[in-house]
Motif scaffolding. Structure first.
Motif, PDB file in Angstrom:
ATOM      1  N   LYS A 402     -13.084  45.787 -46.614  1.00  0.00           N
ATOM      2  CA  LYS A 402     -11.887  45.960 -47.184  1.00  0.00           C
ATOM      3  C   LYS A 402     -10.161  45.537 -45.901  1.00  0.00           C
ATOM      4  O   LYS A 402     -10.378  46.146 -45.212  1.00  0.00           O
ATOM      5  CB  LYS A 402     -11.052  47.203 -47.849  1.00  0.00           C
ATOM      6  N   ALA A 403      -9.160  44.850 -46.445  1.00  0.00           N
ATOM      7  CA  ALA A 403      -8.573  44.055 -45.177  1.00  0.00           C
ATOM      8  C   ALA A 403      -7.544  45.615 -45.692  1.00  0.00           C
ATOM      9  O   ALA A 403      -7.430  45.977 -46.666  1.00  0.00           O
ATOM     10  CB  ALA A 403      -7.817  43.122 -46.079  1.00  0.00           C
ATOM     11  N   LEU A 404      -7.037  45.916 -44.342  1.00  0.00           N
ATOM     12  CA  LEU A 404      -5.528  46.482 -44.222  1.00  0.00           C
ATOM     13  C   LEU A 404      -4.629  46.070 -43.856  1.00  0.00           C
ATOM     14  O   LEU A 404      -3.604  46.870 -44.022  1.00  0.00           O
ATOM     15  CB  LEU A 404      -6.379  47.457 -42.792  1.00  0.00           C
ATOM     16  N   GLU A 405      -4.688  44.465 -43.383  1.00  0.00           N
ATOM     17  CA  GLU A 405      -3.857  43.847 -43.009  1.00  0.00           C
ATOM     18  C   GLU A 405      -3.665  42.411 -43.346  1.00  0.00           C
ATOM     19  O   GLU A 405      -5.170  42.342 -43.951  1.00  0.00           O
ATOM     20  CB  GLU A 405      -3.327  44.051 -41.584  1.00  0.00           C
ATOM     21  N   TYR A 406      -2.744  41.340 -43.088  1.00  0.00           N
ATOM     22  CA  TYR A 406      -3.076  39.993 -43.171  1.00  0.00           C
ATOM     23  C   TYR A 406      -4.344  39.907 -42.499  1.00  0.00           C
ATOM     24  O   TYR A 406      -3.898  39.784 -41.512  1.00  0.00           O
ATOM     25  CB  TYR A 406      -1.312  39.087 -43.335  1.00  0.00           C
ATOM     26  N   CYS A 407      -5.424  39.084 -43.257  1.00  0.00           N
ATOM     27  CA  CYS A 407      -6.233  38.083 -42.491  1.00  0.00           C
ATOM     28  C   CYS A 407      -6.400  36.734 -42.138  1.00  0.00           C
ATOM     29  O   CYS A 407      -6.259  36.520 -43.370  1.00  0.00           O
ATOM     30  CB  CYS A 407      -7.413  39.343 -43.102  1.00  0.00           C
ATOM     31  N   ASP A 408      -6.796  36.596 -41.438  1.00  0.00           N
ATOM     32  CA  ASP A 408      -7.318  34.849 -41.643  1.00  0.00           C
ATOM     33  C   ASP A 408      -8.780  34.452 -41.200  1.00  0.00           C
ATOM     34  O   ASP A 408      -9.009  35.505 -40.097  1.00  0.00           O
ATOM     35  CB  ASP A 408      -6.072  34.278 -40.493  1.00  0.00           C
ATOM     36  N   GLY A 409      -9.027  33.756 -41.887  1.00  0.00           N
ATOM     37  CA  GLY A 409     -11.244  34.160 -41.588  1.00  0.00           C
ATOM     38  C   GLY A 409     -11.474  32.738 -42.424  1.00  0.00           C
ATOM     39  O   GLY A 409     -10.950  31.869 -42.575  1.00  0.00           O
ATOM     40  N   TYR A 410     -12.519  32.738 -41.661  1.00  0.00           N
ATOM     41  CA  TYR A 410     -13.353  31.333 -42.421  1.00  0.00           C
ATOM     42  C   TYR A 410     -14.826  31.928 -43.084  1.00  0.00           C
ATOM     43  O   TYR A 410     -15.291  33.349 -43.171  1.00  0.00           O
ATOM     44  CB  TYR A 410     -14.293  30.208 -40.922  1.00  0.00           C
ATOM     45  N   ARG A 411     -14.727  31.026 -44.091  1.00  0.00           N
ATOM     46  CA  ARG A 411     -16.307  31.925 -45.039  1.00  0.00           C
ATOM     47  C   ARG A 411     -17.363  30.685 -44.869  1.00  0.00           C
ATOM     48  O   ARG A 411     -16.913  29.304 -44.609  1.00  0.00           O
ATOM     49  CB  ARG A 411     -15.697  31.158 -46.232  1.00  0.00           C
TER      50      ARG A 411
END
Length: 418
Positions: A402-411
């Motif tokens: 679960k995201a706690l804040e704005y998250c940038d990532g890759y899939r």
């Protein structure tokens, strides 16, 4: 025995320091174009500090041109021999004439000649400095490319440069034709001539300074300036309109896209909290990437160039993720082209426990929590990756993320991973 300039470096044509020097030279040429004709008009010819400063800057620039790489279309010449041959064929002679103090060297010869001929010779030799004006647009082009200036702004700067010089020369031309108060001091007369020129070009025309109706030359000159003013006025309006339209084209595109999305959500009567989440998502995308879209242009590039850009863009995540630290270059180049950028909002479930896994994630920024049977067991931050176990073993997810804040990532999808 060392050759001359053997230890002297060859500067890159797009070097920032070289661009700063080009700006300085442009300012010096602009000042020379203003001061030299004005000083000649006032009859003041001494070769003082300003004259020698201008010549020194232009002479130094001439030397730097022999030691600066040159780009012709898509080819860059970096060796001193190639640079020298190209420079000698193109701009060397004009630059030499502009930098060499011919007027000072031959001032004695001019003084010994009859007054009209000697004065004209000195006048012509002094004006040779202004040959550098023919090279100014090339300098502006180099400055724009190196500093990545908005083209509309650069067009206005170039226009301002040439407009100022045109007004200056036209004011001197008006004085030469006998316009204005001939009894006024030189500077006052010049200001009055410049005032007439600006009001005429701007199509204001107060009528307090008018041409002598008995002088055909003054009448023709005034009509020419008026016609030039009409064209100038139209050019300014067109460029300002273009500047306003293009100064922040990305922002305009973003606003248009968000308005379309809001209209869609309103027509579909989506709940307000869902609308707010969509708005927050696009606002975050704009604040972090300044664009509502991904870089679709990458698909148009050659494969090797696309890979180089992707490696640069994903360098941070590659450095942070332990999985990649000891991997060979071929593996990294293969994986990096399959990473899909994703964004998650606070309270979003990235992974839910019990679902079948079809991808894994790499977190480049933000924080997430790991929940097992609804109980928090860990926090993960930038550089973490998760979801790999069910992806490899083709089993259900054993925990929720679960995201706690704005998250940038890759899939990375299972198909790509396999």
């Amino acid at each position: 025995m060392k050759r001359p300039l053997e230890g002297f470096p060859v500067f890159a044509h797009n070097n920032v320091a070289k661009t700063v020097w080009d700006i300085l030279v442009t300012v010096v040429v602009f000042a020379a174009a203003l001061l030299i004709p004005y000083r000649l008009y006032t009859g003041y010819h001494p070769f003082g500090f300003i004259y020698w400063l201008i010549k020194a800057v232009l002479a130094l620039d001439l030397l730097l041109c022999f030691n600066t790489s040159v780009k012709v279309k898509r080819e860059v010449f970096r060796t001193r021999s190639e640079i020298g041959k190209l420079y000698l064929k193109t701009w060397f002679l004009p630059d030499l004439l502009a930098a060499f103090p011919l007027a000072a060297v031959l001032s004695g010869t001019a003084a010994s000649m009859p007054a009209p001929a000697g004065t004209k010779l000195l006048f012509a030799l002094t004006l040779l400095t202004l040959i550098r004006l023919f090279k100014i647009n090339r300098a502006f082009s180099s400055i724009r490319q190196t500093l990545n200036v908005n083209p509309s702004i650069m067009r206005l700067v170039i226009f301002g440069f040439w407009f100022a010089l045109a007004a200056h020369f036209m004011a001197l031309g008006w004085i030469e034709l006998g316009g204005g108060d001939r009894t006024a001091p030189p500077f006052t007369r010049y200001l009055l001539a410049l005032y007439w020129c600006i009001t005429t070009i701007a199509t204001i025309g107060y009528g307090d300074i008018t041409p002598d109706r008995t002088s055909n030359l003054q009448l023709i000159y005034t009509m020419f300036v008026e016609l030039l003013g009409v064209g100038t006025f139209g050019y300014i309006i067109a460029n300002i309109t273009s500047l306003v339209a293009n100064l922040d084209a990305a922002k305009a595109g973003f606003v248009k896209k968000t308005e379309e999305i809001r209209n869609y959500m309103r027509l579909k009567q989506l709940p307000q909290d869902l609308r707010d989440k969509v708005d927050n998502y696009y606002q975050y995308i704009w604040e972090t990437r300044k664009s509502p879209e991904t870089a679709a242009f990458l698909d148009e590039l050659p494969h090797t160039l696309k890979m180089d850009i992707l490696l640069f863009l994903n360098q941070r995540i590659i450095e942070k993720v332990p999985l990649f630290k000891h991997a060979d270059e071929i593996f990294i180049r293969e994986v990096v082209q399959f990473l899909e950028p994703v964004v998650f909002l606070p309270e979003d479930y990235i992974i839910r426990q019990g679902e079948f896994g079809e991808c894994m994630y790499f977190l480049s920024s933000g924080r997430v929590e790991v929940l097992a049977n609804g109980v928090k067991v860990a926090d993960l931050s930038a550089g973490s990756f998760f979801g790999e176990s069910s992806l490899v073993h083709n089993e259900k997810r054993n925990a929720s993320i679960k995201a706690l804040e704005y998250c940038d990532g890759y899939r990375l999808s299972k198909k790509r991973f396999d």
